[in-house]
Write an enzyme that holds these catalytic residues in place. Structure first.
Site, PDB file in Angstrom:
ATOM      1  N   GLN A   1      33.684  41.930  36.820  1.00  0.00           N
ATOM      2  CA  GLN A   1      32.534  42.226  37.883  1.00  0.00           C
ATOM      3  C   GLN A   1      32.390  41.224  38.727  1.00  0.00           C
ATOM      4  OE1 GLN A   1      30.952  45.159  39.140  1.00  0.00           O
ATOM      5  NE2 GLN A   1      32.375  46.342  37.113  1.00  0.00           N
TER       6      GLN A   1
ATOM      7  N   LYS B   1      39.551  46.869  41.275  1.00  0.00           N
ATOM      8  CA  LYS B   1      37.795  46.843  41.258  1.00  0.00           C
ATOM      9  C   LYS B   1      37.344  45.608  43.004  1.00  0.00           C
ATOM     10  CE  LYS B   1      36.260  47.096  36.887  1.00  0.00           C
ATOM     11  NZ  LYS B   1      35.355  48.684  36.968  1.00  0.00           N
TER      12      LYS B   1
HETATM   13  N1  PLP Z   1      34.901  44.570  31.378  1.00  0.00           N
HETATM   14  C1  PLP Z   1      33.650  44.961  32.616  1.00  0.00           C
HETATM   15  C2  PLP Z   1      32.729  44.134  32.139  1.00  0.00           C
HETATM   16  C3  PLP Z   1      33.825  46.468  33.593  1.00  0.00           C
HETATM   17  O1  PLP Z   1      33.108  46.700  34.218  1.00  0.00           O
HETATM   18  C4  PLP Z   1      35.389  47.174  33.166  1.00  0.00           C
HETATM   19  C5  PLP Z   1      34.892  48.300  34.211  1.00  0.00           C
HETATM   20  O2  PLP Z   1      34.079  48.597  34.385  1.00  0.00           O
HETATM   21  C6  PLP Z   1      36.402  46.605  32.475  1.00  0.00           C
HETATM   22  C7  PLP Z   1      35.763  45.678  32.290  1.00  0.00           C
HETATM   23  C8  PLP Z   1      37.557  47.267  32.513  1.00  0.00           C
HETATM   24  O3  PLP Z   1      38.160  47.501  33.425  1.00  0.00           O
HETATM   25  P1  PLP Z   1      39.200  47.918  33.281  1.00  0.00           P
HETATM   26  O4  PLP Z   1      38.587  50.139  33.572  1.00  0.00           O
HETATM   27  O5  PLP Z   1      39.989  48.148  34.642  1.00  0.00           O
HETATM   28  O6  PLP Z   1      40.205  47.779  33.124  1.00  0.00           O
END
Ligand code: PLP
Length: 419
Positions: free
Chosen positions: A216, A239
Site C-alpha cells: 500500500q 496496485k
Molecule cells: N499487503 C497489503 C498491505 C495489502 O493491502 C495487500 C492487498 O490488498 C497485500 C499485502 C496482498 O497483495 P496481493 O493480493 O497483491 O498479493
C-alpha cells in the site's frame, strides 16, 4: 478571506486530475445503471492507464517470445525488455542493484518466498518473528504456516485506538530469540503510515532484519529501500497501476545471495544431472519457470507512467482527498471512521450505524460508486475494533473531489433507504 473551494483545493495540490483521468479508459465508461463510475477501491487494485494496457498488447504484437532461452531476435528483444523492467523496479525502490530484485506473482508470493526460503534456512523452533496487529493476512498466514511447520513463535504488537503501532510495546518486544520483524509500511484497512524507518532502526539495533510489506506504500508515495534500510521490501504490480500477476521482492544482496531457491525448475539452475543440480545466481535462482513476461514489461510501463508524474504532488493530492472526505464524513453523525492516525494514507474505513457494510457497498454500487466492504483481509484489525467489517473508500491518482461528493451523496441515499 473566503474558505477555499474544492477547485482551489484541487489546484493547490498541483495535479491535473482531468489529464490523468483521460489516460484511464475504464473511467470514461458509465456503469450498467448509466452512472458515472466513481472508483474508490484502488487499495484493492488500481485501474490501468492506456500506456500500460498498450504496453502489454505491444509485447504480444511485436516482441513476444520466451525469455532467456532463444538465440533468435524476438527472444532477445523480450529478454532485454524483461531485464529493463527489473532496472525500472530497482530505480523505483532505489535498490543498490538489479540483483536485489526478484519478480514474483504479487506481494503475497514475495512474503511466502521469504518465509519458505529465508525462514526455513534461518529460523528454528522457539525463534520469534514480530508482526503487528494491522498486518494483511498475506503477512500473517505465511508465518503461521512456518510456525506450524517448525515451531517459531509469532509476537504480535498491538495497535492503539487510532490504529497506530503501540510504539513502546514494539520497542520492548525484542528478546534474545527475536529473528525477524515483518511489518506493513501502510495499513490497507486503516490507512496508517507506519514509521518504518524507526521500525528498522530499532530492529537493527537488536541485529534483527526487517521485511516491509509495501503493497500500500509503493503505489502512493516515493519509497527508498536504502533510506528505509529495509532488508526485504515487497509490493504488487496491480496496485501501482500495472497488470495483475506480477510483483516484486527486494532483498538486500548480502541476504539474498545466501537464500536457497523457493521453487525448482527451468531458468533457476546452472546445471542439472540426476545426481546433482547447481543453482543460478541471484535473482534468477528465485524465478523458476516461464514468468509473466508481458505483464512484467507492462509493469515497467506502469512505473514509467507514475514516475513520469510528480509523485510528491500526487501524494499531496491523495492526502487532500483524504482530508476532504474525512471532513465530510465526520459531518454525518451515524458515520464512524476507523483509523485516525495523524500519518495516514488515502484510505478511509468507516461504518454507518445500523447498516451492515455490505449493504452500504451494495447501495453505493447502484449509485455507480465502487467501494470495498468486508474485513479487507485484516480480520485481526476487525477483532481489535470489535466489528465484523467496514466499508472502505480508497483513493488513487485519478480520483477527484467530485468523487468524494458523490460518495457523500451515496451515503445520504443509504441513510434514506435505512431510515
Ligand atoms: N499487503 C497489503 C498491505 C495489502 O493491502 C495487500 C492487498 O490488498 C497485500 C499485502 C496482498 O497483495 P496481493 O493480493 O497483491 O498479493
Amino acid at each position: 478571506m473566503n474558505a477555499p473551494t474544492r477547485t482551489d483545493l484541487a489546484r493547490g495540490t498541483g495535479v491535473d486530475v482531468d489529464r490523468i483521468r483521460a489516460d484511464f479508459p475504464i473511467l470514461a465508461r458509465p456503469t450498467s445503471a448509466g452512472k458515472r463510475l466513481v472508483f474508490l477501491d484502488t487499495a484493492a487494485s488500481a485501474q490501468k492507464p492506456r500506456q500500460v494496457i498498450e504496453a502489454e498488447a505491444r509485447v504480444y504484437e511485436t516482441e513476444y517470445a520466451n525469455i532467456h532461452r532463444g538465440v533468435y531476435e524476438l527472444s532477445q528483444k523480450a529478454t532485454a525488455a524483461y531485464d529493463k523492467a527489473r532496472s525500472k523496479v530497482r530505480a523505483l525502490l532505489n535498490a543498490a542493484s538489479d540483483r536485489e530484485i526478484v519478480f514474483v506473482r504479487n506481494g503475497t508470493e514475495a512474503i511466502n518466498l521469504v518465509a519458505a526460503s529465508w525462514g526455513r534456512k534461518n529460523l528454528k523452533e522457539g525463534d520469534q518473528v514480530i508482526l503487528s496487529e494491522m498486518e494483511h493476512h498475506a503477512n500473517i498466514v505465511p508465518w503461521q504456516m512456518l510456525r506450524d511447520a517448525i515451531g517459531i513463535e509469532l509476537v504480535v504488537i498491538p495497535i492503539t485506538d487510532t490504529g497506530e503501532l503501540a510504539w513502546e510495546a514494539y520497542e520492548q518486544a525484542f528478546t534474545a530469540r527475536t529473528r525477524l520483524v515483518a511489518m506493513t509500511h501502510v495499513s490497507n484497512a486503516l490507512g496508517t503510515i507506519v514509521p518504518i524507518r524507526e521500525v528498522t532502526r530499532v530492529a537493527h539495533e537488536h541485529g534483527v532484519p526487517v521485511l516491509v510489506d509495501g503493497c500500500q506504500a509503493v503505489p502512493h508515495m516515493p519509497v527508498d529501500v536504502q533510506e528505509i534500510d529495509a532488508d526485504f521490501y515487497v509490493f504488487s504490480g496491480h496496485k501501482i497501476y500495472g497488470p495483475t500477476g506480477v510483483g516484486a521482492l527486494y532483498a538486500r544482496e548480502s541476504i539474498l545471495k545466501d537464500m536457497p531457491p523457493y521453487q525448482g525448475g527451468g531458468d533457476m539452475i546452472a546445471s542439472v544431472t540426476f545426481a546433482r543440480t547447481t543453482y543460478a545466481d541471484i535473482p534468477q535462482r528465485f524465478e523458476a519457470g516461464t514468468p509473466n513476461i508481458a505483464g512484467t514489461i507492462a509493469l515497467g510501463a506502469a512505473i514509467d507512467y507514475v514516475t513520469g508524474l510528480d509523485r510528491q504532488a500526487l501524494l499531496r493530492h491523495e492526502l487532500a482527498l483524504r482530508d476532504y472526505a474525512t471532513e465530510r464524513l465526520s459531518e454525518i453523525n451515524a458515520v464512524r471512521i476507523y483509523g485516525t492516525a495523524p500519518e495516514k494514507a488515502g484510505v478511509i474505513s468507516f461504518t454507518i450505524e445500523g447498516v451492515h457494510p455490505h449493504d452500504v457497498g451494495t447501495i453505493l454500487d447502484f449509485e455507480g460508486i465502487a467501494v470495498r466492504a468486508g474485513h479487507h483481509c485484516t480480520q485481526p484489525v476487525m477483532d481489535r475494533f470489535g466489528i465484523p467489517a467496514t466499508t472502505r473508500a480508497s483513493f488513487g491518482i485519478y480520483n477527484d473531489f467530485d468523487d468524494v461528493d458523490d460518495l457523500i451523496r451515496g451515503i445520504a441515499r443509504v441513510q434514506e433507504i435505512f431510515a
